[in-house]
Structures are given as structure tokens and as C-alpha cells.
Design an enzyme around this catalytic site. Structure first.
Site, PDB file in Angstrom:
ATOM      1  N   THR A  94      41.793  33.264  41.076  1.00  0.00           N
ATOM      2  CA  THR A  94      40.597  33.955  40.576  1.00  0.00           C
ATOM      3  C   THR A  94      40.417  33.553  39.123  1.00  0.00           C
ATOM      4  O   THR A  94      41.259  33.900  38.283  1.00  0.00           O
ATOM      5  CB  THR A  94      40.767  35.487  40.659  1.00  0.00           C
ATOM      6  N   LYS A 169      33.243  36.461  44.131  1.00  0.00           N
ATOM      7  CA  LYS A 169      34.454  37.270  43.935  1.00  0.00           C
ATOM      8  C   LYS A 169      34.265  38.287  42.793  1.00  0.00           C
ATOM      9  O   LYS A 169      34.567  39.470  42.942  1.00  0.00           O
ATOM     10  CB  LYS A 169      35.633  36.333  43.636  1.00  0.00           C
ATOM     11  N   LYS A 244      41.465  42.350  34.953  1.00  0.00           N
ATOM     12  CA  LYS A 244      41.223  40.901  34.831  1.00  0.00           C
ATOM     13  C   LYS A 244      39.863  40.536  35.436  1.00  0.00           C
ATOM     14  O   LYS A 244      39.060  39.837  34.825  1.00  0.00           O
ATOM     15  CB  LYS A 244      42.343  40.130  35.549  1.00  0.00           C
TER      16      LYS A 244
HETATM   17  P1  NAD Z   1      51.596  34.960  40.172  1.00  0.00           P
HETATM   18  O1  NAD Z   1      51.722  35.081  38.689  1.00  0.00           O
HETATM   19  O2  NAD Z   1      52.568  35.683  41.041  1.00  0.00           O
HETATM   20  O3  NAD Z   1      51.617  33.404  40.592  1.00  0.00           O
HETATM   21  C1  NAD Z   1      51.061  32.369  39.827  1.00  0.00           C
HETATM   22  C2  NAD Z   1      52.082  31.244  39.804  1.00  0.00           C
HETATM   23  O4  NAD Z   1      51.529  30.097  39.143  1.00  0.00           O
HETATM   24  C3  NAD Z   1      53.361  31.609  39.032  1.00  0.00           C
HETATM   25  O5  NAD Z   1      54.460  31.539  39.921  1.00  0.00           O
HETATM   26  C4  NAD Z   1      53.424  30.560  37.926  1.00  0.00           C
HETATM   27  O6  NAD Z   1      54.742  30.148  37.620  1.00  0.00           O
HETATM   28  C5  NAD Z   1      52.620  29.434  38.513  1.00  0.00           C
HETATM   29  N1  NAD Z   1      52.126  28.464  37.531  1.00  0.00           N
HETATM   30  C6  NAD Z   1      51.471  28.703  36.367  1.00  0.00           C
HETATM   31  N2  NAD Z   1      51.193  27.523  35.748  1.00  0.00           N
HETATM   32  C7  NAD Z   1      51.684  26.530  36.539  1.00  0.00           C
HETATM   33  C8  NAD Z   1      51.736  25.114  36.437  1.00  0.00           C
HETATM   34  N3  NAD Z   1      51.206  24.481  35.395  1.00  0.00           N
HETATM   35  N4  NAD Z   1      52.320  24.436  37.435  1.00  0.00           N
HETATM   36  C9  NAD Z   1      52.867  25.062  38.506  1.00  0.00           C
HETATM   37  N5  NAD Z   1      52.865  26.408  38.659  1.00  0.00           N
HETATM   38  C10 NAD Z   1      52.288  27.131  37.671  1.00  0.00           C
HETATM   39  O7  NAD Z   1      50.091  35.407  40.503  1.00  0.00           O
HETATM   40  P2  NAD Z   1      49.490  35.808  41.944  1.00  0.00           P
HETATM   41  O8  NAD Z   1      49.571  37.273  42.124  1.00  0.00           O
HETATM   42  O9  NAD Z   1      50.088  34.887  42.978  1.00  0.00           O
HETATM   43  O10 NAD Z   1      47.956  35.444  41.722  1.00  0.00           O
HETATM   44  C11 NAD Z   1      47.490  34.105  41.729  1.00  0.00           C
HETATM   45  C12 NAD Z   1      45.976  34.133  41.612  1.00  0.00           C
HETATM   46  O11 NAD Z   1      45.424  34.888  42.693  1.00  0.00           O
HETATM   47  C13 NAD Z   1      45.468  34.798  40.325  1.00  0.00           C
HETATM   48  O12 NAD Z   1      44.375  34.081  39.842  1.00  0.00           O
HETATM   49  C14 NAD Z   1      45.089  36.198  40.780  1.00  0.00           C
HETATM   50  O13 NAD Z   1      44.079  36.780  39.978  1.00  0.00           O
HETATM   51  C15 NAD Z   1      44.587  35.915  42.183  1.00  0.00           C
HETATM   52  N6  NAD Z   1      44.660  37.065  43.104  1.00  0.00           N
HETATM   53  C16 NAD Z   1      45.787  37.834  43.145  1.00  0.00           C
HETATM   54  C17 NAD Z   1      45.834  38.912  44.030  1.00  0.00           C
HETATM   55  C18 NAD Z   1      47.061  39.799  44.103  1.00  0.00           C
HETATM   56  O14 NAD Z   1      46.986  40.866  44.733  1.00  0.00           O
HETATM   57  N7  NAD Z   1      48.196  39.386  43.541  1.00  0.00           N
HETATM   58  C19 NAD Z   1      44.737  39.204  44.844  1.00  0.00           C
HETATM   59  C20 NAD Z   1      43.627  38.365  44.810  1.00  0.00           C
HETATM   60  C21 NAD Z   1      43.597  37.300  43.917  1.00  0.00           C
END
Ligand code: NAD
Length: 297
Positions: A94, A169, A244
Site C-alpha cells: 500500500t 485502496k 498510514k
Molecule cells: P512488514 O513490515 O511485515 O513487511 C515488509 C517487509 O519488507 C519487511 O519484512 C522488510 O524487511 C521488507 N523490506 C523492506 N525493504 C526491503 C528491501 N529493500 N528489500 C527486501 N525486503 C525489504 O509489513 P506487512 O504487514 O507485510 O505490509 C506490507 C505492505 O502491505 C504494506 O505496504 C502495508 O501497508 C500493506 N498492507 C498490510 C496489511 C496488514 O494487515 N499487515 C493489510 C493490507 C495491506
């Protein structure tokens, strides 16, 4: 074997999504900066690469699931330098609409196909493979990406061109933030007026106040047994993530000239709630602050 997919970002959402692609028969090569996330994904059949470029090597499709726009632009810049023409790139993070459009543009003259495909459904939907994908990009990119997204979700909606998925979204989540605040205020007023939660629910859930925040995600315990209010507001959908998305909606409103005063109010409410130390609670817990009892975390 259905093909090879590179998967960058194996966190709370990306880990289970990548696992569902493995379960569907794809060879998945994954990369994350956090070793523990790599280990968890490896245990579910993901082949762990040592870098973004290594995860992308030999992949027909690459999915990114990263925290914010700057991470996506950084990783997609790396990908732009290495992926061959014909590769499909899908970003499911997102992020702001402007960064999403910049990401599409990074690959535009490389002969690659690109989609922004943010999700709703949370970590539960990611694990169960029941996410909703809101997709922006060209029709031929969507046609190629849809079968892959179907392995991770149950509803795939093509919303329009580059950035349209992110736009859908943040518009949806702005409705959600506003409607949750409104439902919470109504329950707080009902409490002051001596009206029971169940009575308000029974009337409003079948009247013009009906909405998802009330009938599927009721912010008081009782009327909807599955809602986070029944488990002391464990998320669910954390208030920090709602904040966010509301901030993204307000950035987009400013950039596009849209007036969204209710969205701005909701963003301020969730900002205050987070500052009081409640970002990790479910977003429906904001009812506690509206009652005036959340000042001590
Ligand atoms: P998270 O922080 O658990 O996972 C993100 C991952 O990206 C981390 O493990 C981090 O180490 C990795 N990362 C960052 N930079 C990187 C790079 N350069 N190379 C490789 N890996 C890298 O977050 P999440 O909860 O999995 O959310 C991910 C996305 O999904 C976000 O944008 C969030 O807003 C969206 N989202 C989350 C949810 C939820 O309920 N968690 C729901 C809908 C949407």
C-alpha cells in the site's frame, strides 16, 4: 511447475502470500532484508536469494510487498536494471499514488509489464489466500497477472490504468476510517443516553446507519461475536495501519485538489490515538479514546 516467481518482501503479508504461490505449484525465489522473515518463508518452501537481483533472476513474474513508496521505488529501480523485457512486475504494497505511477514509469521503456495491486483482507486473508486485489495497469498486464493473483486472493478487480489500484485502496480505507469513527461516536452517545449496545445495533444494522464498521466489525463487544472488540481489541487491522492509509488519502487529496474534510478529521483522530500509545491496537479501539478513557495506555 507453473513458472518462477520472484518475491521481494517476506514480512507479515508477503510471507504467507509467497507460501500460497508455492502451494499453487510455482517455484518462488524470495528475498527480504530480515533474516527471520527469510527463514520463515524458507520453511514454507520459498527458495531464499541473497539479493533483489538474485531473487529476480529467471523469474517470469516478480511480486513486491514492502512497507512504503520509497522502498518500492528503491527495489523497482534495482529491478529495472536487471529484468529482461517481457517480465511482469506486480507491487502489492500500500503506497502513495504518485510513487506507484513513478514505479510503473521506471519499467515503461524496458518492454516489461507492470501492475499496482494493493490488497485488503489483512494477515488473515494473506494466510487463507482470500485477499481482495485492487489492480491498476494496462489490460495486457492485468490479463497476465490475474491468474497469479488468483492464487493469493479471491477477488481481483481491475480498477484502471497505472495507480488506479492504489487510488481505490485509499478511497476505500478513507470511507472505513470515517465510518468507524462515526459508528464509535454513535455507541458513545448511546451509552450516555442509557441506550443499550444491542438496541442501537438492532436498529442501526437494519436502518440507514447500516455499514460494514457496524455490522461486520462492531466496535463494542456482543452484537458481532467475531469483531476485535470481543478480544480486547487485538488486531484485526491495527490503528497504525489505518493511520498510514488515512495519511496517504490526505496526501492524495492535497495533490489532486480534492476536499476531504471528514477524511482529514479521521486522520487527526487516528494520529492522536497513535500518539497516546494505541497504534498496535485494532482500529475499532478508538471508541475508548472517544469515551475519554484512553489517555493512559
Ligand atoms: P512488514 O513490515 O511485515 O513487511 C515488509 C517487509 O519488507 C519487511 O519484512 C522488510 O524487511 C521488507 N523490506 C523492506 N525493504 C526491503 C528491501 N529493500 N528489500 C527486501 N525486503 C525489504 O509489513 P506487512 O504487514 O507485510 O505490509 C506490507 C505492505 O502491505 C504494506 O505496504 C502495508 O501497508 C500493506 N498492507 C498490510 C496489511 C496488514 O494487515 N499487515 C493489510 C493490507 C495491506
Amino acid at each position: 511447475m507453473a513458472g518462477t516467481i520472484g518475491f521481494i518482501g517476506l514480512g507479515n503479508m508477503g510471507g504467507p502470500m509467497a507460501a500460497n504461490l508455492v502451494a499453487a505449484g510455482y517455484r518462488v525465489t524470495g528475498f527480504d532484508l530480515v533474516p527471520a522473515s527469510c527463514d520463515a518463508a524458507q520453511a514454507r518452501g520459498v527458495i531464499i536469494a541473497a539479493s533483489v537481483a538474485e531473487a529476480a533472476a529467471g523469474a517470469d513474474v516478480i511480486v513486491t510487498m514492502l512497507p512504503a513508496g520509497r522502498h518500492v521505488l528503491s527495489v523497482w529501480s534495482e529491478l529495472a536494471a536487471v529484468v529482461p523485457a517481457g517480465t511482469l512486475l506486480i507491487d502489492s504494497s500500500t503506497i502513495d499514488v504518485d510513487s506507484a505511477r513513478k514505479a510503473h514509469a521506471l519499467l515503461a521503456d524496458k518492454g516489461c509489464l507492470t501492475l499496482d495491486a494493493p490488497v485488503s483482507g489483512g494477515t488473515g486473508g494473506a494466510a487463507a489466500g482470500t485477499l481482495t486485489f485492487m489492480v491498476g495497469g494496462a489490460a495486457n498486464a492485468f490479463a497476465r497477472g490475474e491468474p497469479v493473483l488468483q492464487k493469493m486472493g479471491k477477488r481481483i478487480v481491475h480498477c484502471g490504468g497505472a495507480g488506479a489500484g492504489q487510488a481505490a485502496k485509499i478511497c476505500n480505507n478513507m470511507i472505513l476510517g470515517i465510518s468507524m469513527a462515526g459508528v464509535c461516536e454513535a455507541f458513545v452517545l448511546a451509552e450516555r443516553l442509557g441506550l443499550s449496545h444491542q438496541a442501537l445495533f438492532d436498529v442501526a444494522s437494519t436502518s440507514s446507519g447500516q455499514c460494514w464498521s457496524l455490522t461486520s466489525y462492531c466496535p463494542v463487544p456482543g452484537p458481532v461475536p467475531a469483531s476485535p472488540a470481543n478480544r480486547d481489541y487485538q488486531p484485526g487491522f491495527a490503528a497504525a495501519l489505518m493511520l498510514k492509509d488515512l495519511k496517504l488519502s490526505q496526501e492524495a487529496a492535497l495533490a489532486s485538489g480534492a476536499s476531504t474534510p471528514m477524511g482529514a478529521q479521521a486522520a487527526q483522530l487516528y494520529s492522536l490515538f497513535e500518539k497516546l500509545g494505541h497504534g498496535g491496537e485494532d482500529f475499532s479501539a478508538i471508541i475508548r479514546m472517544l469515551r475519554g478513557v484512553a489517555a493512559t495506555p
